[in-house]
Scaffold this active site. Structure first.
Site, PDB file in Angstrom:
ATOM      1  N   GLU A 171       0.806  -1.217   0.000  1.00 31.15           N
ATOM      2  CA  GLU A 171       0.000   0.000   0.000  1.00 31.15           C
ATOM      3  C   GLU A 171       0.845   1.275   0.000  1.00 31.15           C
ATOM      4  O   GLU A 171       0.593   2.219  -0.740  1.00 31.15           O
ATOM      5  CB  GLU A 171      -0.862  -0.033   1.266  1.00 31.15           C
ATOM      6  CG  GLU A 171      -1.951   0.969   1.299  1.00 31.15           C
ATOM      7  CD  GLU A 171      -2.891   0.691   2.468  1.00 31.15           C
ATOM      8  OE1 GLU A 171      -3.836   1.445   2.604  1.00 31.15           O
ATOM      9  OE2 GLU A 171      -2.668  -0.276   3.223  1.00 31.15           O
ATOM     10  N   SER A 225      -9.821   6.160   5.915  1.00 25.86           N
ATOM     11  CA  SER A 225     -10.652   5.912   7.092  1.00 25.86           C
ATOM     12  C   SER A 225      -9.863   6.301   8.333  1.00 25.86           C
ATOM     13  O   SER A 225     -10.366   6.937   9.245  1.00 25.86           O
ATOM     14  CB  SER A 225     -10.999   4.430   7.190  1.00 25.86           C
ATOM     15  OG  SER A 225     -11.493   3.971   5.973  1.00 25.86           O
ATOM     16  N   SER A 228      -2.419   7.675   7.797  1.00 23.50           N
ATOM     17  CA  SER A 228      -1.030   7.219   7.838  1.00 23.50           C
ATOM     18  C   SER A 228      -0.142   8.399   7.514  1.00 23.50           C
ATOM     19  O   SER A 228      -0.462   9.186   6.622  1.00 23.50           O
ATOM     20  CB  SER A 228      -0.776   6.138   6.788  1.00 23.50           C
ATOM     21  OG  SER A 228      -1.240   4.915   7.252  1.00 23.50           O
ATOM     22  N   ARG A 240       7.166   4.888   7.497  1.00 27.40           N
ATOM     23  CA  ARG A 240       5.895   5.272   8.098  1.00 27.40           C
ATOM     24  C   ARG A 240       6.215   5.867   9.458  1.00 27.40           C
ATOM     25  O   ARG A 240       6.829   5.218  10.304  1.00 27.40           O
ATOM     26  CB  ARG A 240       4.995   4.040   8.257  1.00 27.40           C
ATOM     27  CG  ARG A 240       3.605   4.383   8.740  1.00 27.40           C
ATOM     28  CD  ARG A 240       2.730   3.138   8.786  1.00 27.40           C
ATOM     29  NE  ARG A 240       1.349   3.453   9.125  1.00 27.40           N
ATOM     30  CZ  ARG A 240       0.909   3.673  10.353  1.00 27.40           C
ATOM     31  NH1 ARG A 240       1.744   3.612  11.373  1.00 27.40           N
ATOM     32  NH2 ARG A 240      -0.357   3.950  10.580  1.00 27.40           N
TER      33      ARG A 240
END
Lengths: 420, 675
Positions: A171, A225, A228, A240
């Protein structure tokens, strides 16, 4: 429900592959091992799927340079899919094609065509898979590139119900490649990236193009939703940093509970008409003005929903006010976390992407303003025409799948088993 | 002593007031506690709110021994209290009122508001009221404690399905708070929504706190404000969030008096316009209510019904308290030997022991005030109060911080004081001193008649025998009550024969053959035989060797322990009989000082500043601690930078057994610090 493809030729199996590489690829997986990878380029249709927590984002590449020969040899089902997708803007009751986002005359892997952006709610995913089965979608023998959590969650269903093999892509990889790619191709001749000048002033607020010529380092805040946050130092070097569960899903979820709305659009529309200061307790509500010692302006929110501790005030607010307050609360919080991450990572360009920002000018302007205000002009909030991410991973999935070794991963075991 | 009371008034506003000893109570309203967004909707001095908050926080961290604690959900005990750290700065204070203020505190007077968040207690309350139609904050928390957030939140496993395991993701992480309420078309229970909201807010606060802590390189974050209110579910999520976001690098610490920091600060600001550092404070266990129970059956609404919960009473001491300069490592010093919060078996025993001894204490209290008409009534009230405290502690051992024998003893003293029995043993002590003084010369003569080596042993035995005279120990008080003639010689016979349970006497004797100590600091224990026939002859011997002596006694009464003022009288009487003591007093080679304490135990990190100064000036190189309370219940493991003697007779058979001995076993612990 979303029904993208109909009618579909039920007799794909009967079609024997002809000489062209394209149809060889399409007819039977068992022949694939004979192909060299570059040839895979021409499989059609080209799809990319990003299955998020709330929304599924689908990109579809419609080739516009189809030769007569190809056209003749194109299976009926493909033809109909192409026609169905490109001639409609809504599919079933929940699928929507964002026409305004369409990228025209794009060259992708040597083919010219248009890139379409379609979305539908994740809870319709089982129906989507079922439809794929009903319409014998597997007979197309295309590779479905997918990313997002749903690529994992629904992988087994795709395989057992739809007889479709998903090619899962990471992703975050997709997100970053998608952003960089989409910035490089521009937006139908315009700049993909933009920022707000005077975001707090409705009169003077201006959306201005931003040239992301020095993209690194950048902080990428993907608001789906959940949220990140990635620090990107180069195309391949990113991490991340953190994330928060207070994201688009929280805004929409709370709005559903507080106002009874049923769509994201409805929630945003209500928010646009509401007044959050009736719901939130501002610094000036407590101090009568600015709290100078700590440099807190009177307009700053001291306590989100703080006024709702009082029964009278609860009775005096409208649903619109509540929707607005929810939007402001979630957006401010994301801005605050993004700002702290930017400080900790020593990065000053912050790109906000994700479906939460779709048609959400209030949130974008607030992010732009908050980042500028609290950083005293040190941080710049940037946005992308493709609302950034939501579609970006899907796009990247589509774009990067075909020439890449991910495909090899799928094919190699097959090759081995067939070489005996 | 000036007690400060803090009480919670329904409506979540803290009002401290000064209760003066005497007929009238003065109630002084102060700025509301809480953050930038105080809970009190009225104008207050803008400057003051945060200043008061920080002042209050510094105050409780410095003065309340077990103020700060970490919370671990499944650990036993769940509460782990931090001992007072001599240097509390710098730290991050996250004050959660209606909003959140994040403040970096660098020194007593220097602090900086570095950030905040609007998502705080007001959001929980306001949004919670909208979602659940529940109006009260405590009820919302109660709902939350019964809910399942996973019904409302979208978890990682909801998005990834079962694949999260192979991907190394924790499936239970919340991907999107309230995410399910957007996609599922159904009703959600109040409990589930309240829980989800609590998680959302706690996690968010924890995350921001970590981001700020990281930016400012701080690893301790204290949480204050009215939002937490000792609720385990809140502390748990905040702790989890801090651990998660900081990867364990930042520690989340909670405060027992979280909601009152601003109020305490405001009080201090008003009360100490001159110099705040000239006083010290100690928590009064009698006046203070404990930390709330974490037991689920105790519903917050039930608690709210009580008008008296959440009281903090502090005793103001007129002089500052500091660490003993001779402590090897002040930050790691823990006075108490056994943590009863941890040790369930010991806790059970001691609580029962204190319960059983209660009758005797009540009797003694009444007897101490024969002229008073209401003594019996007050003593009965004392019994009730202390009994209730013991029952509270049975169920919530952590109610006042780490539970120890010391805290049980101190609580009893505080309760006695509360009902105006400041010194139940004053008459007993006077009588004992009188009897012992009569024997002093005879004891000294017989000691002087002994050879050097025999004398050293006899002196030590005298110290130990004197120590048997202790009204605090149950076994002894029974003997004393029934046989007042129980004499010094008899006490010696009771002592265990050598080798003692802990016996480093030979090394001590060896040491005495070497050069004299420069200065000895002696912490005395009981009145009467102990101090007069045990300590003074020992002091006299040290003086004769050329060692200076600092004799430290309690500032205030506790059991039959000799107080500083009593010791001064005793010393005068002894000096009249003995030339060695007389000249030493005159030449200031023997000095009497107060410890700053009114406890039968001893906390070497909270001693009178005058004592500490003297210890430094005189270059004390020997510390003698005698008595079960000071040398066994506390300081048994205390490491000092100089030689030390810890002496005690075990007058409690359970404890003796636990240490591998029996009743009247002897502890003689001579320690020399490693080079």
């Amino acid at each position: 429900m979303f029904i993208p493809f109909s009618p579909v030729d039920e007799n794909l199996y009967l079609l024997f592959p002809n000489k062209t590489e394209l149809l060889l690829a399409l007819t039977s997986l068992s022949f694939l091992f004979l192909l060299r990878l570059p040839l895979l380029k021409s499989f059609f249709p080209w799809f990319g799927l990003d299955i998020g927590g709330t929304l599924v984002k689908l990109v579809y590449f419609e080739p516009k340079d189809i030769t007569t020969e190809e056209e003749e040899e194109e299976v009926e089902s493909l033809k109909s899919i192409r026609k169905y997708l490109t001639s409609n803007v809504a599919y079933g009751s929940t699928g929507i094609r964002d026409v305004h986002l369409e990228l025209k005359d794009l060259t992708l892997c040597g083919r010219k065509g248009n890139l379409h952006f379609i979305r539908f709610p994740t809870h319709d995913m089982p129906a989507f898979i079922q439809m794929g089965r009903d319409k014998n979608f597997s007979s197309l023998h295309t590779v479905f590139c997918a990313t997002g959590g749903g690529a994992y969650k629904f992988e087994q269903d795709f395989l057992t119900i739809g007889d479709l093999q998903l090619c899962k892509l990471d992703e975050l990889d997709c997100l970053i490649k998608g952003i960089l790619y989409i910035d490089s191709v521009g937006f139908n001749g315009r700049s993909q990236c933009y920022y707000f000048e005077n975001p707090a002033d409705s009169e003077k607020c201006q959306k201005l193009p931003f040239d992301l010529k020095n993209p690194y380092p950048l902080l990428l805040v993907n608001i789906g939703s959940g949220v990140s946050i990635l620090a990107v130092y180069s195309k391949d070097n990113y991490k991340r940093v953190t994330g928060t569960s207070l994201g688009g899903g929280t805004f929409f979820g709370l709005c559903c509970l507080l106002t009874g709305c049923t769509t994201f659009e409805e929630a945003l529309e209500m928010a646009s008409r509401g007044d959050s200061t009736k719901v939130d307790k501002l610094v000036r509500d407590i101090y009568g003005g600015d709290y100078e010692r700590f440099g807190l302006p009177g307009w700053a929110v001291a306590s989100s929903f703080g006024n709702m501790m009082s029964k009278e005030k609860r009775e005096a607010v409208s649903k619109e006010d509540l929707a607005r307050a929810t939007l402001i609360t979630i957006t401010n919080n994301i801005g605050s976390i993004a700002r702290m991450c930017a400080l900790n990572e020593n990065i000053n360009q912050v790109v906000f992407v994700g479906n939460f920002l779709r048609i959400n000018t209030i949130a974008m302007r607030l992010l732009a303003y908050a980042l500028d205000y609290w950083s005293k002009g040190q941080l710049k909030a940037l946005f992308s025409e493709h609302e950034l991410s939501g579609n970006a991973p899907a796009l990247a999935a589509s774009y990067f799948l075909i020439p890449q070794e991910t495909v090899r991963v799928i094919l190699e075991p097959l090759e081995h088993s067939l070489s005996y | 002593m000036l007690p400060v009371h803090l009480a919670e008034v329904p409506g979540s506003v803290a009002l401290p007031w000064v209760r003066q000893q005497g007929p009238f109570q003065k109630i002084v309203p102060w700025p509301a506690p809480g953050s930038v967004a105080g809970l009190l909707p009225r104008r207050v001095d803008k400057e003051d709110v945060m200043t008061c908050l920080i002042k209050g926080c510094n105050f409780v961290l410095k003065n309340i021994p077990h103020e700060a604690f970490v919370y671990q959900k499944d650990a036993d005990p769940e509460f782990r209290f931090q001992t007072n750290h001599p240097n509390i700065f710098p730290y991050l204070l996250v004050n959660i009122g209606s909003g959140v203020s994040i403040v970096k505190v660098e020194t007593e007077d220097r602090f900086e508001w570095i950030g905040g968040s609007s998502i705080g207690g007001g959001t929980f309350w306001g949004l919670g009221a909208l979602l659940t139609k529940t109006k009260k904050f405590d009820e919302l928390l109660h709902l939350a404690s019964k809910g399942q957030h996973t019904n409302v939140d979208m978890l990682v496993q909801d998005i990834y399905g079962g694949a999260h395991q192979t991907l190394g993701l924790s499936g239970n992480l919340i991907a999107s708070s309230f995410g399910k309420s957007a996609t599922a078309d159904k009703e959600f229970s109040k409990e589930d929504m309240a829980k989800s909201l609590l998680h959302m807010i706690s996690n968010d606060i924890g995350q921001l706190a970590c981001l700020y802590a990281r930016l400012h390189c701080l690893d301790r974050v204290y949480f204050g404000g009215f939002f937490i209110r000792g609720h385990p579910v809140t502390m748990r999520t905040i702790t989890y969030s801090i651990n998660f976001f900081s990867k364990g690098e930042v520690q989340a610490l909670f405060l027992r008096h979280e909601g009152y920091l601003g109020a305490i600060g405001a009080f201090l600001k008003g009360a100490e316009q001159d110099n705040p550092n000239q006083y010290s404070w100690g928590e009064n266990y009698a006046g203070s209510s404990g930390l709330m129970s974490s037991s689920p059956e105790l519903c917050p609404t039930q608690r709210a019904r009580s008008g008296t919960f959440d009281l903090l009473e502090m005793d103001r001491l007129e002089r500052p308290l500091v660490s003993l300069p001779l402590l090897l490592d002040p930050p790691s010093y823990v006075p108490d030997t056994v943590d009863l919060t941890d040790d369930a078996l010991a806790r059970k025993y001691w609580l029962t022991c204190f319960e059983e001894a209660l009758d005797g204490v009540v009797k003694r209290a009444v007897a101490s005030q024969p002229g008073s008409v209401d003594a019996a009534e007050r003593a009965e009230k004392f019994r009730q109060k202390y009994w209730n405290k013991l029952q509270t502690l049975r169920h919530q051992p952590f109610a006042y911080g780490t539970l120890t024998v010391r805290s049980l003893l101190d609580t009893r003293e505080h309760c006695l004081n509360e009902f105006n029995f400041p010194d139940p043993y004053s008459k007993v002590k006077q009588k004992d001193n009188g009897v012992a003084l009569k024997c002093f010369q005879r004891v000294v003569h017989s000691l002087d008649a002994l050879g050097w080596e025999e004398r050293q042993l006899a002196l030590v035995k005298g110290l130990l025998a004197g120590n048997v005279f202790d009204w605090g120990a149950k076994a002894v008080s029974e003997v004393l009550e029934s046989d007042p003639q129980f004499g010094f010689e008899e006490a010696k016979k009771k002592l265990q024969e050598r080798p003692w349970l802990v016996d480093s006497y030979s090394r001590w004797l060896q040491r005495l053959k070497g050069p004299p100590h420069k200065c000895a600091l002696i912490f005395a224990d009981n009145s009467g035989v102990d101090v007069i026939l045990g300590v003074f002859p020992f002091v006299r011997e040290l003086l004769s060797r050329g060692t200076e002596v600092i004799l430290a006694c309690n500032s205030g009464p506790a059991l039959n322990d000799v107080t500083h003022s009593e010791a001064l009288l005793v010393a005068e009487r002894v000096a009249a009989m003995d030339a060695v003591v007389r000249s030493a007093l005159r030449e200031e080679r023997l000095l009497l000082v107060q410890t700053g304490s009114s406890s039968p135990c001893l906390d070497l990190s909270r001693l009178d500043k005058g004592l500490a100064v003297l210890v430094r000036e005189r270059g004390a190189d020997l510390v003698v601690i005698e008595g079960m309370g000071r040398a066994v219940h506390t300081n048994y493991h205390a490491a000092l930078r100089c030689e030390s003697l810890k002496l005690a007779v075990l007058k409690n058979s359970w404890l003796a057994e636990r240490l591998g001995g029996r009743l009247f076993s002897v502890i003689f612990k001579y320690e020399v610090p490693a080079e």
